[in-house]
Write a protein that holds these residues in place. Structure first.
Motif, short mmCIF file in Angstrom:
data_model
loop_
_atom_site.label_atom_id
_atom_site.label_comp_id
_atom_site.label_asym_id
_atom_site.label_seq_id
_atom_site.Cartn_x
_atom_site.Cartn_y
_atom_site.Cartn_z
N MET A 149 0.84 -1.20 0.00
CA MET A 149 0.00 0.00 0.00
C MET A 149 0.87 1.24 0.00
SD MET A 149 -2.95 1.12 2.74
CE MET A 149 -3.72 2.72 2.63
N SER A 150 0.62 2.15 -0.92
CA SER A 150 1.37 3.39 -1.00
C SER A 150 1.05 4.30 0.18
CB SER A 150 1.03 4.11 -2.31
OG SER A 150 1.49 5.42 -2.29
N ASP A 151 2.07 5.07 0.62
CA ASP A 151 1.86 6.01 1.72
C ASP A 151 0.84 7.08 1.35
OD1 ASP A 151 3.69 4.67 3.27
OD2 ASP A 151 5.37 5.98 2.72
N GLU A 152 0.66 7.33 0.03
CA GLU A 152 -0.26 8.35 -0.42
C GLU A 152 -1.66 7.80 -0.66
OE1 GLU A 152 1.53 10.03 -3.84
OE2 GLU A 152 3.15 11.01 -2.73
N SER A 153 -1.87 6.51 -0.43
CA SER A 153 -3.16 5.88 -0.69
C SER A 153 -4.01 5.82 0.57
CB SER A 153 -2.96 4.47 -1.23
OG SER A 153 -2.25 4.49 -2.44
N LYS A 154 -5.25 6.25 0.46
CA LYS A 154 -6.21 6.12 1.55
C LYS A 154 -6.81 4.72 1.57
CE LYS A 154 -8.59 8.46 4.74
NZ LYS A 154 -7.93 9.18 5.84
N ILE A 155 -7.05 4.20 0.37
CA ILE A 155 -7.63 2.87 0.22
C ILE A 155 -6.78 2.09 -0.78
CG2 ILE A 155 -9.68 1.54 -0.46
CD1 ILE A 155 -11.32 4.12 0.00
N SER A 156 -6.48 0.85 -0.45
CA SER A 156 -5.77 -0.03 -1.38
C SER A 156 -6.52 -1.35 -1.48
CB SER A 156 -4.34 -0.29 -0.92
OG SER A 156 -3.51 0.83 -1.15
N VAL A 157 -6.81 -1.74 -2.72
CA VAL A 157 -7.45 -3.02 -3.00
C VAL A 157 -6.39 -3.93 -3.60
CG1 VAL A 157 -9.26 -4.18 -4.32
CG2 VAL A 157 -9.66 -1.89 -3.39
N CYS A 158 -6.21 -5.11 -2.99
CA CYS A 158 -5.10 -5.98 -3.38
C CYS A 158 -5.61 -7.39 -3.73
CB CYS A 158 -4.08 -6.09 -2.25
SG CYS A 158 -3.43 -4.50 -1.69
N ASN A 159 -5.35 -7.81 -4.97
CA ASN A 159 -5.65 -9.18 -5.41
C ASN A 159 -7.07 -9.60 -5.05
OD1 ASN A 159 -2.46 -9.53 -4.06
ND2 ASN A 159 -2.82 -9.60 -6.26
N LEU A 160 -8.02 -8.72 -5.33
CA LEU A 160 -9.40 -8.94 -4.90
C LEU A 160 -10.18 -9.73 -5.95
CD1 LEU A 160 -11.23 -8.05 -2.47
CD2 LEU A 160 -12.12 -6.28 -3.99
N TYR A 161 -10.83 -10.80 -5.48
CA TYR A 161 -11.72 -11.61 -6.31
C TYR A 161 -13.08 -11.70 -5.65
CZ TYR A 161 -7.52 -13.56 -8.64
OH TYR A 161 -6.35 -13.74 -9.34
N LYS A 162 -14.13 -11.70 -6.48
CA LYS A 162 -15.47 -12.00 -5.99
C LYS A 162 -16.16 -12.89 -7.01
CE LYS A 162 -19.09 -12.11 -3.46
NZ LYS A 162 -19.07 -12.83 -2.17
N ILE A 163 -16.59 -14.07 -6.54
CA ILE A 163 -17.31 -15.02 -7.38
C ILE A 163 -18.62 -15.36 -6.69
CG2 ILE A 163 -17.26 -17.31 -8.42
CD1 ILE A 163 -14.20 -17.06 -8.48
N PHE A 164 -19.71 -15.22 -7.41
CA PHE A 164 -21.03 -15.52 -6.88
C PHE A 164 -21.44 -16.93 -7.31
CE2 PHE A 164 -20.81 -10.91 -7.46
CZ PHE A 164 -21.27 -10.44 -6.23
N GLY A 165 -21.88 -17.73 -6.34
CA GLY A 165 -22.31 -19.09 -6.64
C GLY A 165 -22.17 -19.99 -5.43
N GLU A 166 -22.50 -21.26 -5.60
CA GLU A 166 -22.52 -22.20 -4.48
C GLU A 166 -21.13 -22.60 -4.01
OE1 GLU A 166 -24.91 -25.52 -5.57
OE2 GLU A 166 -26.79 -24.39 -5.57
N ASN A 167 -20.16 -22.62 -4.91
CA ASN A 167 -18.81 -23.05 -4.55
C ASN A 167 -17.78 -22.06 -5.09
OD1 ASN A 167 -16.53 -24.49 -3.75
ND2 ASN A 167 -16.66 -25.94 -5.47
N PRO A 168 -17.74 -20.85 -4.53
CA PRO A 168 -16.85 -19.82 -5.07
C PRO A 168 -15.37 -20.19 -4.98
CG PRO A 168 -17.83 -19.10 -3.00
CD PRO A 168 -18.55 -20.34 -3.40
N GLN A 169 -14.97 -20.90 -3.94
CA GLN A 169 -13.56 -21.26 -3.81
C GLN A 169 -13.14 -22.23 -4.91
OE1 GLN A 169 -11.31 -19.84 -1.89
NE2 GLN A 169 -12.85 -18.51 -0.96
N GLY A 170 -14.02 -23.16 -5.23
CA GLY A 170 -13.72 -24.08 -6.33
C GLY A 170 -13.64 -23.34 -7.66
N ALA A 171 -14.55 -22.40 -7.86
CA ALA A 171 -14.53 -21.62 -9.10
C ALA A 171 -13.31 -20.70 -9.16
CB ALA A 171 -15.81 -20.80 -9.21
N LEU A 172 -12.85 -20.26 -7.98
CA LEU A 172 -11.69 -19.36 -7.93
C LEU A 172 -10.46 -20.02 -8.56
CD1 LEU A 172 -10.35 -16.74 -6.95
CD2 LEU A 172 -10.00 -17.86 -4.73
#
Length: 354
Positions: free
Chosen positions: A1-24
């Protein structure tokens, strides 16, 4: 995270469904959104998002419907839980927060302005503006002064006793902005906040947001599907497609240097003269050529310079910022910048579109 960043999103995944980890696992192996849904029935919302959102600036996240932009903003206050990844606010991973700490984040550190206004119809404008204080257990007398101050600032002086139904759509959205400002949070999340407004009112609201940002330097995360709006508001622009980031950076640079056919299509119909600024096409130098037609500001639009030059492409201008020369603008360079550029071949070279 940069010192100048208020918010940092890192390696973010979102999968909708019954088995998201398997789909990941399939997504990480390279499976795209359409194939994932066809093969597994899962929907890929976000695909390895990495974005630093600078402190005190406006980050605009844009894309077409289904690109993942609203899904992303809802991860910033954990209205949606990610399948994988991290979200840092002020250097802290909010996925580590317990319920109490998360509630504090939403009440005191982040405010949200919604597309549909989300005002309580049975409460007055003043009471809606002071909602964050009321949630903390403070009474009307305690928050009235602060709420009134922000209602006045957004152009709603004398409207505190009205009810939402008595106001126009634009006025209702001003209440929503006043409510966010009354909370005194450092971060404002704005999800398609102006898209339900008529064009003229929408322009007024954009101008108001820019004016407020000049005064307050909030960290704003703004969601839109409108490129003109994005280019007008953004300090940092993030363009999504099918859940992944196609390109991000300073809006002027994206417009001048699209790195993908998808981005080229987005920017092809933009009035470049109205959007591009002198700073983006000038030659950085403290030297002054012998023949100078006058001075222009680094933040002037190319459209305004064309008007000043009366279309004469032989002229040169000193470019000023805060009373100091920062460059020189040659009108022929301005004209070149008005022509969209496209990738000429696989080597990544660029050429002017004929």
């Amino acid at each position: 995270m940069s010192d100048e960043s208020k918010i940092s999103v890192c390696n973010l995944y979102k999968i909708f469904g019954e088995n998201p980890q398997g789909a990941l696992e399939k997504v990480r192996a390279g499976m795209g959104k359409a194939e994932l849904q066809s093969e597994t029935g899962h929907v890929l919302g976000l695909n390895n998002i990495n974005v630093d959102m600078p402190t005190g600036k406006t980050t605009v996240i844009m894309g077409l419907s289904g690109s993942g932009k609203s899904t992303l903003i809802r991860h910033l206050n954990r209205l949606i839980e990610p399948t994988a990844g991290e979200v840092y606010v002020n250097g802290e991973n909010i996925l580590d927060y317990n319920e109490h700490r998360l509630r504090r984040l939403r009440q005191a550190e982040m405010s949200m302005v919604f597309q549909k206004f989300a005002l309580l119809p049975h409460r007055t404008v003043l009471e809606n503006a002071g909602m964050s204080w009321a949630i903390e257990g403070k009474n009307r007398k305690q928050y009235a002064e602060e709420a009134t101050r922000w209602l006045n600032r957004v152009g709603l002086e004398g409207q505190g006793g009205q009810y939402p139904a008595q106001l126009s759509g634009g006025m209702q959205q001003r209440v929503g902005i006043a409510r966010a400002l009354t909370s005194n949070s450092d971060i404002m999340l704005m999800d398609e906040a102006f898209s339900a407004l008529d064009p003229l009112i929408r322009t007024d609201m954009q101008d108001l947001l820019i004016e407020l940002q000049d005064e307050l330097s909030k960290t704003v995360v703004f969601i839109t599907h409108d490129l003109d709006e994005a280019l007008k508001l953004a300090d940092h622009l993030v363009i999504l497609k099918d859940g992944f980031v196609v390109q991000q950076g300073e809006p002027q640079d994206i417009l001048l240097n699209p790195n993908d056919p998808y981005i080229e299509a987005f920017v092809s119909d933009i009035n470049r003269a109205r959007v591009l600024r002198v700073r983006s096409v000038m030659k950085v130098t403290s030297d002054t050529p012998q023949e100078i037609a006058g001075e222009v500001d680094a933040n002037d639009t190319l459209e305004s310079v064309i008007a000043t030059s009366q279309g004469d492409t032989t002229k040169n201008y000193r470019v000023m910022r805060n009373g100091r020369q920062v460059g020189v603008l040659h009108m022929r360079d301005l004209v070149r910048a008005l022509v969209p550029r496209v990738a000429s071949d696989a080597s990544g070279e660029w050429m002017l579109e004929k």
